[in-house]
Design a protein around this motif. Structure first.
Motif, PDB file in Angstrom:
ATOM      1  N   SER A   1       1.136  15.962  -3.216  1.00 21.77           N
ATOM      2  CA  SER A   1       1.969  15.621  -2.049  1.00 21.77           C
ATOM      3  C   SER A   1       3.472  15.613  -2.307  1.00 21.77           C
ATOM      4  O   SER A   1       4.263  15.579  -1.372  1.00 21.77           O
ATOM      5  N   GLY A   2       3.868  15.599  -3.577  1.00 26.67           N
ATOM      6  CA  GLY A   2       5.291  15.466  -3.893  1.00 26.67           C
ATOM      7  C   GLY A   2       5.779  14.023  -3.847  1.00 26.67           C
ATOM      8  O   GLY A   2       6.949  13.742  -4.088  1.00 26.67           O
TER       9      GLY A   2
ATOM     10  N   GLY B   1      -4.109   7.951 -11.309  1.00 30.87           N
ATOM     11  CA  GLY B   1      -4.032   8.818 -10.125  1.00 30.87           C
ATOM     12  C   GLY B   1      -2.632   9.123  -9.632  1.00 30.87           C
ATOM     13  O   GLY B   1      -2.463   9.940  -8.717  1.00 30.87           O
ATOM     14  N   LEU B   2      -1.582   8.501 -10.206  1.00 26.74           N
ATOM     15  CA  LEU B   2      -0.225   8.700  -9.687  1.00 26.74           C
ATOM     16  C   LEU B   2       0.271  10.136  -9.879  1.00 26.74           C
ATOM     17  O   LEU B   2       0.917  10.703  -8.998  1.00 26.74           O
ATOM     18  N   LYS B   3      -0.025  10.726 -11.023  1.00 31.59           N
ATOM     19  CA  LYS B   3       0.406  12.113 -11.279  1.00 31.59           C
ATOM     20  C   LYS B   3      -0.308  13.071 -10.326  1.00 31.59           C
ATOM     21  O   LYS B   3       0.286  14.023  -9.807  1.00 31.59           O
ATOM     22  N   THR B   4      -1.581  12.804 -10.059  1.00 34.49           N
ATOM     23  CA  THR B   4      -2.349  13.645  -9.152  1.00 34.49           C
ATOM     24  C   THR B   4      -1.781  13.571  -7.729  1.00 34.49           C
ATOM     25  O   THR B   4      -1.636  14.593  -7.054  1.00 34.49           O
ATOM     26  N   LEU B   5      -1.441  12.354  -7.285  1.00 31.16           N
ATOM     27  CA  LEU B   5      -0.820  12.195  -5.964  1.00 31.16           C
ATOM     28  C   LEU B   5       0.480  13.004  -5.891  1.00 31.16           C
ATOM     29  O   LEU B   5       0.740  13.687  -4.896  1.00 31.16           O
ATOM     30  N   TYR B   6       1.276  12.942  -6.939  1.00 29.86           N
ATOM     31  CA  TYR B   6       2.549  13.676  -6.977  1.00 29.86           C
ATOM     32  C   TYR B   6       2.305  15.188  -6.878  1.00 29.86           C
ATOM     33  O   TYR B   6       2.977  15.902  -6.117  1.00 29.86           O
ATOM     34  N   ASP B   7       1.330  15.680  -7.629  1.00 27.38           N
ATOM     35  CA  ASP B   7       1.034  17.122  -7.616  1.00 27.38           C
ATOM     36  C   ASP B   7       0.522  17.586  -6.255  1.00 27.38           C
ATOM     37  O   ASP B   7       0.787  18.710  -5.832  1.00 27.38           O
TER      38      ASP B   7
ATOM     39  N   LYS C   1     -12.821  16.895  -7.541  1.00 27.45           N
ATOM     40  CA  LYS C   1     -11.600  17.621  -7.170  1.00 27.45           C
ATOM     41  C   LYS C   1     -10.745  16.745  -6.260  1.00 27.45           C
ATOM     42  O   LYS C   1     -11.226  16.240  -5.237  1.00 27.45           O
ATOM     43  N   PRO C   2      -9.461  16.546  -6.608  1.00 26.51           N
ATOM     44  CA  PRO C   2      -8.601  15.712  -5.755  1.00 26.51           C
ATOM     45  C   PRO C   2      -8.063  16.485  -4.558  1.00 26.51           C
ATOM     46  O   PRO C   2      -7.760  17.679  -4.660  1.00 26.51           O
TER      47      PRO C   2
ATOM     48  N   VAL D   1       0.879  -1.174   0.000  1.00 26.65           N
ATOM     49  CA  VAL D   1       0.000   0.000   0.000  1.00 26.65           C
ATOM     50  C   VAL D   1       0.914   1.221   0.000  1.00 26.65           C
ATOM     51  O   VAL D   1       1.650   1.461   0.952  1.00 26.65           O
ATOM     52  N   CYS D   2       0.871   1.994  -1.088  1.00 29.84           N
ATOM     53  CA  CYS D   2       1.892   3.038  -1.303  1.00 29.84           C
ATOM     54  C   CYS D   2       1.399   4.470  -1.135  1.00 29.84           C
ATOM     55  O   CYS D   2       2.203   5.394  -1.086  1.00 29.84           O
ATOM     56  N   GLY D   3       0.098   4.684  -1.066  1.00 30.10           N
ATOM     57  CA  GLY D   3      -0.394   6.052  -0.937  1.00 30.10           C
ATOM     58  C   GLY D   3      -1.858   6.126  -1.298  1.00 30.10           C
ATOM     59  O   GLY D   3      -2.459   5.136  -1.724  1.00 30.10           O
ATOM     60  N   ALA D   4      -2.435   7.324  -1.139  1.00 29.26           N
ATOM     61  CA  ALA D   4      -3.862   7.499  -1.437  1.00 29.26           C
ATOM     62  C   ALA D   4      -4.179   8.966  -1.670  1.00 29.26           C
ATOM     63  O   ALA D   4      -3.481   9.858  -1.172  1.00 29.26           O
ATOM     64  N   ILE D   5      -5.225   9.196  -2.437  1.00 29.69           N
ATOM     65  CA  ILE D   5      -5.785  10.538  -2.593  1.00 29.69           C
ATOM     66  C   ILE D   5      -7.293  10.447  -2.373  1.00 29.69           C
ATOM     67  O   ILE D   5      -7.872   9.359  -2.436  1.00 29.69           O
ATOM     68  N   SER D   6      -7.920  11.588  -2.118  1.00 33.25           N
ATOM     69  CA  SER D   6      -9.381  11.640  -2.077  1.00 33.25           C
ATOM     70  C   SER D   6      -9.861  12.421  -3.292  1.00 33.25           C
ATOM     71  O   SER D   6      -9.149  13.290  -3.798  1.00 33.25           O
ATOM     72  N   ARG D   7     -11.060  12.075  -3.768  1.00 35.04           N
ATOM     73  CA  ARG D   7     -11.642  12.784  -4.907  1.00 35.04           C
ATOM     74  C   ARG D   7     -13.062  13.203  -4.520  1.00 35.04           C
ATOM     75  O   ARG D   7     -13.908  12.350  -4.255  1.00 35.04           O
ATOM     76  N   VAL D   8     -13.277  14.502  -4.476  1.00 35.95           N
ATOM     77  CA  VAL D   8     -14.555  15.037  -3.996  1.00 35.95           C
ATOM     78  C   VAL D   8     -15.434  15.412  -5.184  1.00 35.95           C
ATOM     79  O   VAL D   8     -15.039  16.226  -6.026  1.00 35.95           O
ATOM     80  N   PRO D   9     -16.625  14.803  -5.281  1.00 35.53           N
ATOM     81  CA  PRO D   9     -17.510  15.104  -6.426  1.00 35.53           C
ATOM     82  C   PRO D   9     -17.853  16.588  -6.496  1.00 35.53           C
ATOM     83  O   PRO D   9     -17.921  17.277  -5.467  1.00 35.53           O
ATOM     84  N   LYS D  10     -18.079  17.058  -7.715  1.00 32.77           N
ATOM     85  CA  LYS D  10     -18.505  18.451  -7.853  1.00 32.77           C
ATOM     86  C   LYS D  10     -19.920  18.595  -7.283  1.00 32.77           C
ATOM     87  O   LYS D  10     -20.641  17.602  -7.111  1.00 32.77           O
ATOM     88  N   GLN D  11     -20.284  19.842  -6.997  1.00 34.31           N
ATOM     89  CA  GLN D  11     -21.589  20.130  -6.388  1.00 34.31           C
ATOM     90  C   GLN D  11     -22.719  19.468  -7.154  1.00 34.31           C
ATOM     91  O   GLN D  11     -22.799  19.572  -8.378  1.00 34.31           O
TER      92      GLN D  11
END
Length: 308
Positions: free
Chosen positions: A294-295, A286-292, A237-238, A215-225
């Motif tokens: 969290s680094g 999702g890997l690029k999004t995690l990088y953007d 939105k991540p 298990v290497c990481g995680a992001i959340s994705r919040v639906p638009k209104q």
């Protein structure tokens, strides 16, 4: 002789969003180690004289340029000469997808293919989750309209999902029982997944990244209104998050199982600490999004785990 070539079986780069695309992110990272990238569409895959041949092109990615890729040379390539093949085309998981896995099966002992084509074929992204139902919201898989009606009466709000679709396409929230809609849905998709609606999706889901059983990481994705879809392709939105103890425990269990199944890279999703039943093995993102956010560069982890 095996060359320093990574072949990517995927959708044409002109259809990709370089700001978020995981295939580009992985390719960009391995380029730094002087690997060449060969790109081809699964429809251009053939077996000729017992050799697996792909018609495609060598390509160079560069995030600094407005046009983030440059096609260097179009040619046919015997894929057994590559060091790695990444299966990265979008589902739907249809007969073309299955045929491509059968073709690649013939060379999987000569070249490292990620994910393993046999494993992709054996693991239905939604049906595989049946073994984890105690961690999921109430879920049934059926094309029986009476079973769906009973399920709807019990839960009042139900999500309908095709079993072999992707990116939040064709997902319905059933607030009232609509026989015509459900019949059309079944006619189009055959067996479908019906799941109790979790209202906390409005606060986002969690996408967990699994690489080589870890298990290497995680992001959340919040639906638009006004939406219940947490896919970024649908406007979610991540945001950067951490897993709860419960989510981490379930993720580790699934990661361990997937490693045994020869799945190297996967993504799993939680809503309100419950597994939502999508075990993404065909083309996790999702890997690029995690990088953007969290680094954290999991493209480096990906290639490091392969001992590149």
């Amino acid at each position: 002789m095996i060359s320093k070539i990574v072949a990517i079986q995927g959708n044409h780069p002109s259809k990709l969003n370089s700001l978020t695309d995981t295939s580009v992110f992985l390719a960009n990272e391995i380029q730094k180690k002087n690997y060449r990238i060969f790109y081809y569409d699964p429809k251009n895959l053939s077996i000729i004289n017992s050799k697996v041949i792909a018609s495609g092109f060598f390509i160079k990615f560069n995030y600094k340029n407005k046009k983030f890729f440059k096609i260097l040379k179009k040619q046919k390539l015997e894929l057994a000469k590559c060091k790695f093949i990444l299966i990265r085309q979008d589902p739907p998981f249809n007969l073309e997808y299955i045929s491509a896995t059968h073709i690649l099966d013939t060379i999987k002992n000569k070249v490292k293919i990620l994910n393993n084509p046999t494993s992709i074929r054996n693991i239905s992204e939604k049906l595989y989750s049946v073994r984890y139902q105690k961690y999921m919201p109430s879920t049934i898989f059926t094309q029986n309209i009476n079973e769906i009606k009973k399920f709807f009466k019990r839960h009042k709000k139900v999500i309908l999902k095709p079993i072999h679709s992707y990116s939040g396409n064709d997902i319905y929230l059933l607030n009232r029982f609509n026989m015509k809609l459900i019949n059309q849905f079944i006619k189009k998709h055959d067996h479908i997944m019906c799941q109790k609606f979790l209202p906390k999706i409005s606060k986002g889901d969690k996408r967990v990244f699994i690489i080589n059983g870890k298990v290497c990481g995680a992001i959340s994705r919040v639906p638009k209104q006004g939406s219940f879809l947490s896919n970024m392709s649908k406007g979610a939105k991540p945001i950067n998050i951490k897993l709860t103890t419960k989510e981490n425990k379930i993720s580790k269990l699934i990661a361990n199982d997937l490693k045994k199944e020869n799945i190297f890279f996967a993504g799993i999703d939680f809503i309100d600490q419950k597994l939502n039943g999508d075990i993404n093995v065909t083309s996790p993102t999702g890997l690029k999004t995690l990088y953007d956010l969290s680094g954290i560069n999991l493209a480096k982890t990906f290639w490091k785990e392969l001992k590149v």
